[in-house]
Design a protein around this motif. Structure first.
Motif, PDB file in Angstrom:
ATOM      1  N   ALA A   1       0.838  -1.195   0.000  1.00 34.32           N
ATOM      2  CA  ALA A   1       0.000   0.000   0.000  1.00 34.32           C
ATOM      3  C   ALA A   1       0.874   1.247   0.000  1.00 34.32           C
ATOM      4  N   PRO A   2       0.329   2.405  -0.408  1.00 35.22           N
ATOM      5  CA  PRO A   2       1.129   3.633  -0.406  1.00 35.22           C
ATOM      6  C   PRO A   2       1.740   3.949   0.951  1.00 35.22           C
ATOM      7  N   ALA A   3       1.011   3.673   2.042  1.00 28.12           N
ATOM      8  CA  ALA A   3       1.488   4.026   3.378  1.00 28.12           C
ATOM      9  C   ALA A   3       2.717   3.245   3.815  1.00 28.12           C
ATOM     10  N   THR A   4       3.036   2.129   3.139  1.00 24.85           N
ATOM     11  CA  THR A   4       4.222   1.359   3.498  1.00 24.85           C
ATOM     12  C   THR A   4       5.505   2.061   3.097  1.00 24.85           C
ATOM     13  N   GLY A   5       5.425   3.018   2.187  1.00 30.46           N
ATOM     14  CA  GLY A   5       6.605   3.698   1.686  1.00 30.46           C
ATOM     15  C   GLY A   5       7.302   2.978   0.552  1.00 30.46           C
ATOM     16  N   VAL A   6       6.868   1.764   0.231  1.00 32.87           N
ATOM     17  CA  VAL A   6       7.518   0.988  -0.833  1.00 32.87           C
ATOM     18  C   VAL A   6       7.511   1.735  -2.164  1.00 32.87           C
ATOM     19  N   PRO A   7       6.372   2.307  -2.583  1.00 33.36           N
ATOM     20  CA  PRO A   7       6.378   2.989  -3.890  1.00 33.36           C
ATOM     21  C   PRO A   7       6.847   4.434  -3.836  1.00 33.36           C
ATOM     22  N   ALA A   8       7.494   4.856  -2.745  1.00 30.83           N
ATOM     23  CA  ALA A   8       7.851   6.268  -2.590  1.00 30.83           C
ATOM     24  C   ALA A   8       8.723   6.781  -3.730  1.00 30.83           C
ATOM     25  N   THR A   9       9.711   5.976  -4.156  1.00 29.02           N
ATOM     26  CA  THR A   9      10.595   6.429  -5.234  1.00 29.02           C
ATOM     27  C   THR A   9       9.846   6.620  -6.551  1.00 29.02           C
TER      28      THR A   9
ATOM     29  N   ASP B   1      -2.178  -2.094  -6.485  1.00 29.74           N
ATOM     30  CA  ASP B   1      -1.972  -2.036  -7.933  1.00 29.74           C
ATOM     31  C   ASP B   1      -1.890  -0.570  -8.349  1.00 29.74           C
ATOM     32  N   TYR B   2      -0.980  -0.273  -9.299  1.00 33.28           N
ATOM     33  CA  TYR B   2      -0.649   1.108  -9.608  1.00 33.28           C
ATOM     34  C   TYR B   2      -0.444   1.311 -11.107  1.00 33.28           C
ATOM     35  N   LEU B   3      -0.610   2.599 -11.519  1.00 29.26           N
ATOM     36  CA  LEU B   3      -0.206   3.076 -12.838  1.00 29.26           C
ATOM     37  C   LEU B   3       0.539   4.393 -12.636  1.00 29.26           C
ATOM     38  N   PHE B   4       1.791   4.454 -13.102  1.00 22.09           N
ATOM     39  CA  PHE B   4       2.626   5.639 -12.980  1.00 22.09           C
ATOM     40  C   PHE B   4       3.049   6.124 -14.365  1.00 22.09           C
TER      41      PHE B   4
END
Length: 461
Positions: free
Chosen positions: A395-403, A429-432
């Protein structure tokens, strides 16, 4: 390590020759053999070099697909992929021919035709006992040198290449010990060079969809033992709901579904599509070699190929590369798949990260941030604009996708209700991409998966 795949030059040259003969009114000397349904994979390919004959091992179609170590120039018929399953986890591997898409078997029974233990690329899988071998390192003979060991009942048999004066280099699993004829070097097939930067950077809006289809690991999913047809139909249905996307990212996908899904997209959505695949792997114990994890067979027992991620983009001169993501030792070695779409000046990548949190592969989430950084680097091809996504298992709050948030815009971040859940009650699940997103949507249901599809339109900045 990054691996890339293009249409093999040998097959392309043969096709050109056939077309020229047709245009000139001269009969072609040979028809182009059909590509196997495993030809859509960007997984690592290998060549097997016999130290005894100083030749490469070939699958010889004219000889009943027997394996002989007598080729001086490696090509498609000298290329193999390595496979394992979720039980062996690399302790045993199976070799699959790139030429015919079939697994190599050691024939210990009547089918050996008097040549006990001969090797042939003849089974469609799933691999069973005669297709499973062990890689036994032989460091005293040099780097990347192995003996290939099969088990025939209670006996161990090593593969030898017939290097006698009158021999034909036939590979047979019949030696009881390792000597000079039993030594082979595994040679990784080199990746093509990076594509050149595009001549122009056109303005472009790209519709993208990502969906973890749950086709193998979770026996609670409807796609757990599915054949290609039902999965392809649901992918097309999700694509129609998303407004006919230009890019489709698919996780927990089985390799042999790539061609059927491609055909379904072309038939039901129109246009030309290209669906490619990259495998999740296991490291072979005691080596640096990685073998592709295979999907479990479908409900009828048919082999579904390797397990991993897939990417569907328009059919054009597109470059592909499989990207190995840093993963916990002894666990699944996760992957991303990137496509370079020159006409868009875009680098498109789909990924599936390790599962993080207590009780899972990456319990302290040590590797997931490294995977995010590797994905960011993979999407940063000079001259091309990044579009990436997939199942990041955090999840976003974990900081994993921060970069990734630091570098790109995320589709759902600025929605009226941001960070909508895609798996259970969590957004994983994400789209960047670089630019601005519009029309971000999340499916109302999971279908036969355990994830909801998400989609949106990226206008490149």
């Amino acid at each position: 390590m990054k691996n890339r795949l293009r249409l093999p030059r040998l097959l392309a040259a043969t096709l050109i020759g056939v077309l020229l003969h047709a245009l000139l009114g001269v009969p072609a000397t040979a028809a182009v053999p059909p590509l196997p349904n495993t030809s859509k994979s960007a997984g690592q390919q290998w060549q097997l070099f016999s130290l005894a004959t100083a030749k490469y091992v070939s699958v010889e179609a004219a000889g009943g697909d027997e394996l002989h170590a007598r080729s001086g120039t490696p090509g498609v018929t000298e290329q193999f992929t390595l496979h394992t399953d979720n039980t062996a986890k690399g302790s045993t591997v199976s070799m699959r021919s790139q030429a015919n898409g079939r697994y190599v078997t050691a024939e210990f029974g009547a089918g050996a035709e008097g040549r006990y233990g001969k090797l042939r690329a003849r089974t469609d899988g799933p691999p069973a006992g005669w297709e499973k071998l062990e890689l036994v390192p032989q460091p005293q003979a040099g780097a990347d040198v192995y003996a290939l060991r099969y088990h025939d009942g209670s006996q161990e048999r090593y593969v030898k290449a017939d290097a006698s004066a009158n021999g034909d280099g036939l590979l047979q699993a019949r030696a009881s010990a390792v000597a000079s004829w039993e030594l082979f070097r595994l040679v990784a097939v080199a990746a093509p060079a990076e594509p050149s930067p595009p001549p122009a950077v056109p303005l472009r809006a790209i519709k993208a969809l990502t969906w973890n289809v749950c086709a193998d690991n979770n026996n609670a999913c409807g796609f757990y033992h599915t054949a290609a047809g039902p999965l392809a139909d649901q992918i097309v249905a999700r694509a129609k709901t998303a407004g006919h996307p230009d890019v489709i990212m698919l996780e927990e996908f089985c390799e042999k579904f790539a061609k059927p899904v491609e055909l379904a997209l072309e038939t039901q959505l129109g246009g030309g599509w290209d669906v490619r695949f990259a495998p999740v792997q296991y490291e072979v114990p005691g080596t640096k070699v990685k073998a592709q994890k295979n999907c479990r067979p479908d409900a009828s027992g048919a082999d579904r190929g390797a397990y991993g991620v897939a990417l569907a983009v328009p059919e054009e001169n597109t470059w592909y590369r499989a990207v190995e993501l840093p993963s916990p030792p002894g666990a699944e070695q996760r992957a991303a798949l990137c496509a370079t779409v020159v006409s868009w000046a875009a680098e498109v990548c789909a990924a599936h990260f390790s599962t993080g949190g207590p009780g899972y592969d990456d319990p302290d989430r040590t590797f997931q941030p490294q995977q995010a950084q590797t994905l960011r680097q993979a999407a940063s091809l000079p001259g091309y604009r990044p579009l990436l996504g997939g199942d990041l298992n955090a999840a976003p709050a974990t900081g994993v996708p921060a970069t990734l948030y630091d570098a790109y815009e995320e589709c759902d971040a600025h929605a009226a209700t941001p960070n909508r859940p895609t798996a259970g009650s969590s957004k994983i699940d994400y789209l960047f991409g670089v630019g601005s997103w519009t029309g971000c949507g999340v499916a109302a249901d999971t279908g036969s998966s355990d994830h909801r599809a998400m989609w949106g339109t990226l206008t490149f900045s």
